[in-house]
Design an enzyme around this catalytic site. Structure first.
Site, PDB file in Angstrom:
ATOM      1  N   ARG A   1       0.823  -1.223   0.000  1.00  0.00           N
ATOM      2  CA  ARG A   1       0.000   0.000   0.000  1.00  0.00           C
ATOM      3  C   ARG A   1       0.854   1.269   0.000  1.00  0.00           C
ATOM      4  O   ARG A   1       0.489   2.293   0.581  1.00  0.00           O
ATOM      5  CB  ARG A   1      -0.951   0.020   1.203  1.00  0.00           C
ATOM      6  CG  ARG A   1      -1.901  -1.147   1.263  1.00  0.00           C
ATOM      7  CD  ARG A   1      -2.822  -1.216   0.053  1.00  0.00           C
ATOM      8  NE  ARG A   1      -3.690  -2.378   0.138  1.00  0.00           N
ATOM      9  CZ  ARG A   1      -3.407  -3.583  -0.374  1.00  0.00           C
ATOM     10  NH1 ARG A   1      -2.265  -3.766  -1.030  1.00  0.00           N
ATOM     11  NH2 ARG A   1      -4.253  -4.580  -0.257  1.00  0.00           N
TER      12      ARG A   1
ATOM     13  N   SER B   1     -11.104   0.098   3.031  1.00  0.00           N
ATOM     14  CA  SER B   1     -10.271  -0.213   4.192  1.00  0.00           C
ATOM     15  C   SER B   1      -9.590   1.054   4.701  1.00  0.00           C
ATOM     16  O   SER B   1      -8.822   1.678   3.976  1.00  0.00           O
ATOM     17  CB  SER B   1      -9.216  -1.260   3.828  1.00  0.00           C
ATOM     18  OG  SER B   1      -9.828  -2.485   3.507  1.00  0.00           O
TER      19      SER B   1
ATOM     20  N   GLU C   1      -4.528   3.938   5.970  1.00  0.00           N
ATOM     21  CA  GLU C   1      -4.317   3.767   4.535  1.00  0.00           C
ATOM     22  C   GLU C   1      -4.882   4.969   3.782  1.00  0.00           C
ATOM     23  O   GLU C   1      -4.394   5.352   2.736  1.00  0.00           O
ATOM     24  CB  GLU C   1      -5.002   2.476   4.054  1.00  0.00           C
ATOM     25  CG  GLU C   1      -4.825   2.189   2.580  1.00  0.00           C
ATOM     26  CD  GLU C   1      -5.431   0.860   2.161  1.00  0.00           C
ATOM     27  OE1 GLU C   1      -5.800   0.734   0.981  1.00  0.00           O
ATOM     28  OE2 GLU C   1      -5.530  -0.052   2.998  1.00  0.00           O
TER      29      GLU C   1
END
Length: 327
Positions: free
Chosen positions: A171, A222, A313
């Protein structure tokens, strides 16, 4: 690389005090001091030149699916990226940053090119997916990237970077760490296969996502990255309960949030999703402050109960406290 269809006199249109809420999947956030939509490389250069000349920060707005803007907004220029070219040459697909990621996945399937079908159903644009090394079900877009074309904001130089210098990590990427390096387009090298089989795998992935019934929520997907866990007992508990091995020492953030019994936790109109604990959702009237306060509460309770530090994130823009600046 795509030939820019813009002309030298293809002047950008600037607006003032434009709410950024409609351009994010959370549907919250205050106004940008300046706002423009760019559809060509020339227009992007003009927007970045404006930011430098006026000495204001810039924010690239793509699909807004990984973005939380503060209620105060953004005191700079928000640049909505709408470069939408896509083409196929043999095993190679090149797409510009403003193309929907799902459109790229569908395009690959049509031509019988496999390798990105596990990304099917992920919302947002291709450029944002490259920047954040989007992934799902053990697959990341950085795995198939061959080259990335990026614009240096300070010099307006267009550079082509090979995958080995893009520093793709979980990520993360060089483009996420270097704010002044703006992804314009990228090329992927995929595996040839039967178009119907590639399409079938992509459709199966979409059905798997739809079964979780999350697509109707106002969220950024998420919210936290899956952390690396060092506690062997916690790893054992996860693997025993889930019947699977944790990948690279990472345990899903949603499972950890569940262990801390935080599903359905609320702060005003913001709530931890009752269907997926790593989704923070706007129930309809949340403020950005409430969402970021809820995120802070989740982080604190997971750390206190499990000793694991969660990391966002989602990019949090315009906050001075309780949220990190965009990386």
């Amino acid at each position: 690389m795509f030939t820019d269809q813009g002309k030298d006199n293809d002047t950008i249109e600037l607006s003032r005090d434009v709410s950024l809420a409609p351009f994010t999947s959370f549907q919250v956030g205050g106004p940008a001091r300046f706002f423009t939509t760019v559809r060509t490389l020339e227009q992007l250069k003009q927007a970045l030149s404006f930011a430098r000349r006026e000495e204001v920060p810039f924010l690239i707005v793509g699909g807004g699916s990984n973005l939380l803007v503060s209620d105060r907004g953004f005191d700079g220029i928000a640049i909505r990226l709408q470069l939408k070219g896509i083409r196929v040459e043999g095993r190679r697909i090149e797409a510009q940053a403003g193309v929907e990621l799902m459109a790229v996945v569908e395009h690959a399937a049509h031509w019988g090119l496999g390798g990105i079908e596990r990304l099917a159903g992920i919302p947002g644009l291709f450029g944002g997916a490259v920047r954040g090394n989007a992934g799902a079900y053990g697959s990341c877009i950085g795995d198939v990237i061959e080259t990335v074309h990026a614009l240096k904001a300070d010099t307006l130089e267009l550079v082509t970077l090979t995958r080995d210098v893009c520093q793709f990590q979980y990520r993360n990427s060089r483009f996420k760490r270097e704010h002044g390096l703006v992804v314009v387009a990228a090329g992927m090298l995929l595996e040839p296969g039967d178009p119907e089989e590639v399409l079938r795998r992509g459709e199966a992935t979409v059905r798997k996502r739809q079964a979780r019934q999350l697509q109707c929520d106002l969220s950024a997907g998420s919210f936290f990255m899956n952390p690396v866990v060092r506690d062997p007992e916690l790893i054992r508990r996860f693997e025993t309960e889930q019947g699977t091995r944790c990948r690279d020492g990472r345990i899903p953030a949603g499972w950890l949030i569940d262990q801390a019994r935080l599903r359905s936790l609320r702060v005003g109109g913001a709530m931890v999703s009752p269907r997926h604990a790593n989704y923070l959702i706007n129930t309809g009237n949340a403020s950005a402050k409430e969402i970021v306060s809820l995120a802070g509460m989740v982080k604190a309770r997971v750390l206190a109960s499990l000793g694991v530090q969660l990391e966002e994130e989602v990019s949090c823009i315009g906050f001075t406290e309780a949220a990190p600046p965009p990386s």
